[in-house]
Design a protein around this motif. Sequence first.
Motif, PDB file in Angstrom:
ATOM      1  N   LEU A   1       0.866  -1.274   0.018  1.00 18.58           N
ATOM      2  CA  LEU A   1      -0.162  -0.188   0.069  1.00 18.58           C
ATOM      3  C   LEU A   1       0.950   1.464  -0.056  1.00 18.58           C
ATOM      4  O   LEU A   1       2.092   1.088   0.402  1.00 18.58           O
ATOM      5  CB  LEU A   1      -0.899   0.139   1.136  1.00 18.58           C
ATOM      6  CG  LEU A   1      -2.023  -1.141   1.202  1.00 18.58           C
ATOM      7  CD1 LEU A   1      -2.664  -1.087   2.429  1.00 18.58           C
ATOM      8  CD2 LEU A   1      -3.078  -0.981   0.178  1.00 18.58           C
ATOM      9  N   GLU A   2       0.138   2.326  -0.326  1.00 15.70           N
ATOM     10  CA  GLU A   2       1.051   3.364  -0.645  1.00 15.70           C
ATOM     11  C   GLU A   2       1.563   4.162   0.856  1.00 15.70           C
ATOM     12  O   GLU A   2       0.861   4.106   1.768  1.00 15.70           O
ATOM     13  CB  GLU A   2       0.173   4.678  -1.103  1.00 15.70           C
ATOM     14  CG  GLU A   2       0.699   5.891  -1.563  1.00 15.70           C
ATOM     15  CD  GLU A   2       1.724   5.889  -2.617  1.00 15.70           C
ATOM     16  OE1 GLU A   2       2.912   5.918  -2.203  1.00 15.70           O
ATOM     17  OE2 GLU A   2       1.544   5.470  -3.831  1.00 15.70           O
ATOM     18  N   ALA A   3       2.741   4.444   0.955  1.00 15.26           N
ATOM     19  CA  ALA A   3       3.395   5.129   2.097  1.00 15.26           C
ATOM     20  C   ALA A   3       3.674   6.498   2.380  1.00 15.26           C
ATOM     21  O   ALA A   3       3.985   7.075   3.094  1.00 15.26           O
ATOM     22  CB  ALA A   3       4.442   4.259   2.801  1.00 15.26           C
ATOM     23  N   HIS A   4       3.758   6.959   0.923  1.00 17.57           N
ATOM     24  CA  HIS A   4       4.331   8.251   0.705  1.00 17.57           C
ATOM     25  C   HIS A   4       5.608   8.821   1.449  1.00 17.57           C
ATOM     26  O   HIS A   4       5.769   9.567   2.266  1.00 17.57           O
ATOM     27  CB  HIS A   4       3.203   9.352   0.931  1.00 17.57           C
ATOM     28  CG  HIS A   4       2.437   9.280  -0.321  1.00 17.57           C
ATOM     29  ND1 HIS A   4       2.629   9.625  -1.404  1.00 17.57           N
ATOM     30  CD2 HIS A   4       0.921   9.346  -0.177  1.00 17.57           C
ATOM     31  CE1 HIS A   4       1.462   9.545  -2.419  1.00 17.57           C
ATOM     32  NE2 HIS A   4       0.667   9.577  -1.493  1.00 17.57           N
ATOM     33  N   LEU A   5       6.643   7.800   1.495  1.00 20.36           N
ATOM     34  CA  LEU A   5       7.750   7.980   2.314  1.00 20.36           C
ATOM     35  C   LEU A   5       8.614   9.221   1.903  1.00 20.36           C
ATOM     36  O   LEU A   5       9.016   9.950   2.791  1.00 20.36           O
ATOM     37  CB  LEU A   5       8.630   6.936   2.434  1.00 20.36           C
ATOM     38  CG  LEU A   5       8.341   5.458   3.006  1.00 20.36           C
ATOM     39  CD1 LEU A   5       9.456   4.500   2.775  1.00 20.36           C
ATOM     40  CD2 LEU A   5       8.014   5.883   4.476  1.00 20.36           C
ATOM     41  N   ASN A   6       8.705   9.595   0.569  1.00 21.27           N
ATOM     42  CA  ASN A   6       9.344  10.730   0.243  1.00 21.27           C
ATOM     43  C   ASN A   6       8.885  11.997   0.753  1.00 21.27           C
ATOM     44  O   ASN A   6       9.492  13.051   1.052  1.00 21.27           O
ATOM     45  CB  ASN A   6       9.592  11.001  -1.331  1.00 21.27           C
ATOM     46  CG  ASN A   6      10.533   9.688  -1.848  1.00 21.27           C
ATOM     47  OD1 ASN A   6      11.335   9.352  -1.000  1.00 21.27           O
ATOM     48  ND2 ASN A   6      10.466   9.146  -3.009  1.00 21.27           N
ATOM     49  N   PHE A   7       7.484  12.034   0.769  1.00 21.81           N
ATOM     50  CA  PHE A   7       6.783  13.178   1.265  1.00 21.81           C
ATOM     51  C   PHE A   7       7.011  13.480   2.624  1.00 21.81           C
ATOM     52  O   PHE A   7       6.986  14.446   3.024  1.00 21.81           O
ATOM     53  CB  PHE A   7       5.326  13.120   0.770  1.00 21.81           C
ATOM     54  CG  PHE A   7       4.277  14.193   0.982  1.00 21.81           C
ATOM     55  CD1 PHE A   7       4.188  15.126  -0.180  1.00 21.81           C
ATOM     56  CD2 PHE A   7       3.898  14.645   2.222  1.00 21.81           C
ATOM     57  CE1 PHE A   7       3.534  16.404  -0.079  1.00 21.81           C
ATOM     58  CE2 PHE A   7       3.386  15.976   2.407  1.00 21.81           C
ATOM     59  CZ  PHE A   7       3.143  16.670   1.370  1.00 21.81           C
ATOM     60  N   ARG A   8       7.085  12.294   3.438  1.00 21.83           N
ATOM     61  CA  ARG A   8       6.984  12.478   4.761  1.00 21.83           C
ATOM     62  C   ARG A   8       8.557  12.372   5.371  1.00 21.83           C
ATOM     63  O   ARG A   8       8.442  12.811   6.688  1.00 21.83           O
ATOM     64  CB  ARG A   8       6.237  11.180   5.410  1.00 21.83           C
ATOM     65  CG  ARG A   8       4.956  11.019   5.148  1.00 21.83           C
ATOM     66  CD  ARG A   8       4.284   9.502   5.257  1.00 21.83           C
ATOM     67  NE  ARG A   8       4.505   9.175   6.619  1.00 21.83           N
ATOM     68  CZ  ARG A   8       3.434   9.158   7.477  1.00 21.83           C
ATOM     69  NH1 ARG A   8       2.435   9.744   7.106  1.00 21.83           N
ATOM     70  NH2 ARG A   8       3.377   8.798   8.625  1.00 21.83           N
ATOM     71  N   ARG A   9       9.318  12.148   4.623  1.00 22.34           N
ATOM     72  CA  ARG A   9      10.718  11.928   5.221  1.00 22.34           C
ATOM     73  C   ARG A   9      11.328  13.095   5.975  1.00 22.34           C
ATOM     74  O   ARG A   9      11.126  14.425   5.493  1.00 22.34           O
ATOM     75  CB  ARG A   9      12.045  11.547   4.174  1.00 22.34           C
ATOM     76  CG  ARG A   9      13.104  11.309   4.657  1.00 22.34           C
ATOM     77  CD  ARG A   9      14.103  10.526   3.619  1.00 22.34           C
ATOM     78  NE  ARG A   9      13.583   9.262   3.577  1.00 22.34           N
ATOM     79  CZ  ARG A   9      13.041   8.603   2.546  1.00 22.34           C
ATOM     80  NH1 ARG A   9      12.971   9.277   1.329  1.00 22.34           N
ATOM     81  NH2 ARG A   9      12.865   7.201   2.507  1.00 22.34           N
ATOM     82  N   ASP A  10      11.760  13.133   7.277  1.00 19.45           N
ATOM     83  CA  ASP A  10      12.045  14.271   7.949  1.00 19.45           C
ATOM     84  C   ASP A  10      11.125  15.434   8.365  1.00 19.45           C
ATOM     85  O   ASP A  10      11.343  16.326   8.882  1.00 19.45           O
ATOM     86  CB  ASP A  10      13.288  14.857   7.333  1.00 19.45           C
ATOM     87  CG  ASP A  10      14.596  14.005   7.433  1.00 19.45           C
ATOM     88  OD1 ASP A  10      14.920  13.314   8.234  1.00 19.45           O
ATOM     89  OD2 ASP A  10      15.429  14.225   6.349  1.00 19.45           O
ATOM     90  N   SER A  11       9.896  14.891   8.142  1.00 21.12           N
ATOM     91  CA  SER A  11       8.914  15.865   8.632  1.00 21.12           C
ATOM     92  C   SER A  11       8.652  15.586  10.010  1.00 21.12           C
ATOM     93  O   SER A  11       9.255  14.894  10.686  1.00 21.12           O
ATOM     94  CB  SER A  11       7.499  15.376   7.997  1.00 21.12           C
ATOM     95  OG  SER A  11       7.029  13.885   8.306  1.00 21.12           O
TER      96      SER A  11
END
Length: 492
Positions: free
Chosen positions: A128-138
């Motif tokens: 499933l979608e995790a959008h890691l790049n969007f969330r990284r270091d948030s």
Amino acid sequence: MVEANSFYQVAKNEIFGRFIVASKNIKQGQLILKENPVLLCPQVGGPIICFNCCAQLKKLFFCPDCRIAVLCNPNCKNQFHNLQECTALKSLPIKHDDVLSNPEIVTPLRCLLWRQFNKNQLENFLQLEAHLNFRRDSQIWRRNRVNIEDVLFKLKILDESDLKEEVVQKICGILDINTFDVRQPQRNRLGFNQAENLRGLYLRAALMAHDCVANTHLAVDDDFVLYVHAAVDIPEGSPIYFNYTDVLQGNDERKRRLLNAKHFECQCSRCRDSTEFGTEMSSLKCPRCHKGLLRPNPWQCSSCQRIFHDSLIKMTVTECRRRIDEFETPTIENLEKFLKKLSFTFHPQHYLVLEVEQNLVRLYAQAAPRTKNLNRKIELCIKLLDIFQKIEPGISRIQAIAMYELHSAVASLAQKCYNNREFGIEEFVKKLLTAENILKNSIKYLLYEPMKSPEGRLAQNALSELKMLRLSINNIQLGEKKKETRKPKKKK
Ligand SMILES: [Zn+2]
Ligand SMILES: [Zn+2]
Ligand SMILES: [Zn+2]
Ligand SMILES: [Zn+2]
């Protein structure tokens, strides 16, 4: 992962990633999907819930077998804390104190346990979608690292390679993006606010794409079973959508929520339309000329053409939101007064105005059945219904409830006017028939609610009210006929 099903198949594109489309023409009302959750968890930062039945904990117990799982009572078993999970937990080098002092590790830990007994499920889940790049270091990323990743590593549940693969971040991302909000069923009579909202993960339903105008109707019953019905006819090849956001919020508000929670910018027909299908749910009145409307974006007056800064609009909306939330015990009087104030600033169909009006409908439903109250309730219900039909076409819970409230006001008013001899029996019957019709339409939608849910119970009530209404209409009509047949006899 999705088994060949007669109604949908999995497709893939750039915008949605993987999503499901209708594999044939689907008729309105068709059950497309019925699914059990693979996981239920609290909202982020929420309290620990019973591992087995997901109830809130009044008192803490531990599973008599693994001594780690937290239960609402020692005999709660065989639901979500099954034998497999229990055995897997038992094999870990942890104690229940590790869990209690780090409540945020619970959900990721339970997903990690699938490695031991349900690899297949874990694999499907990790797709499933995790959008890691969007969330990284948030902010949420850093919080997950400290509160979950570091803890699980110290407890030796995770190894170096797990850290490198960002397994925990992936799990948390997937949960944030793919879970559905579900209600905890009422186990006591303390009222609605007692229920904590949970998050439910449904592996197949998670593949539905979002659109602010859903073509499906979603319902979750007291056993957390999710039902997806077609809200409208869905042609073959069309994506099967659900609406992740609140249909009663304006474009900006929904966009913000989607960006925060799902990390994408919605491009649906409603989001692209600054009038929101002509409802003007986000429009304000021009504070300068008092003639034109300000619509997003840019916030330019339709009459004097002046452009207003985004921050000014946001401030106005936030201030109004704050004042709505401030009403602790709203009354009809103070909400009606507040509505008048809003009418200087907002379009009469602005979403904040509609929110206040919905609260008013609830208050009028409990108020004394005075003619004035009933007339106002009818007026509000008709207005709201008209808007609901535009923003949530087809089978709709908000429409069903508005129709239910409308029917009850129409019927009460008819009875009252008849008792006061404001109109005769013919008019009385006519009004009752109108109420009956509205109620039937409400029930038509309510019947898509699962029996074991608050709306399902409302449907059952509505059905018995329909029976009563039909009975009284029959009785009145029968009485009339008898009178008519008696009349000529009297003349003789
Ligand atoms: Zn329990
Ligand atoms: Zn156990
Ligand atoms: Zn949208
Ligand atoms: Zn203007």
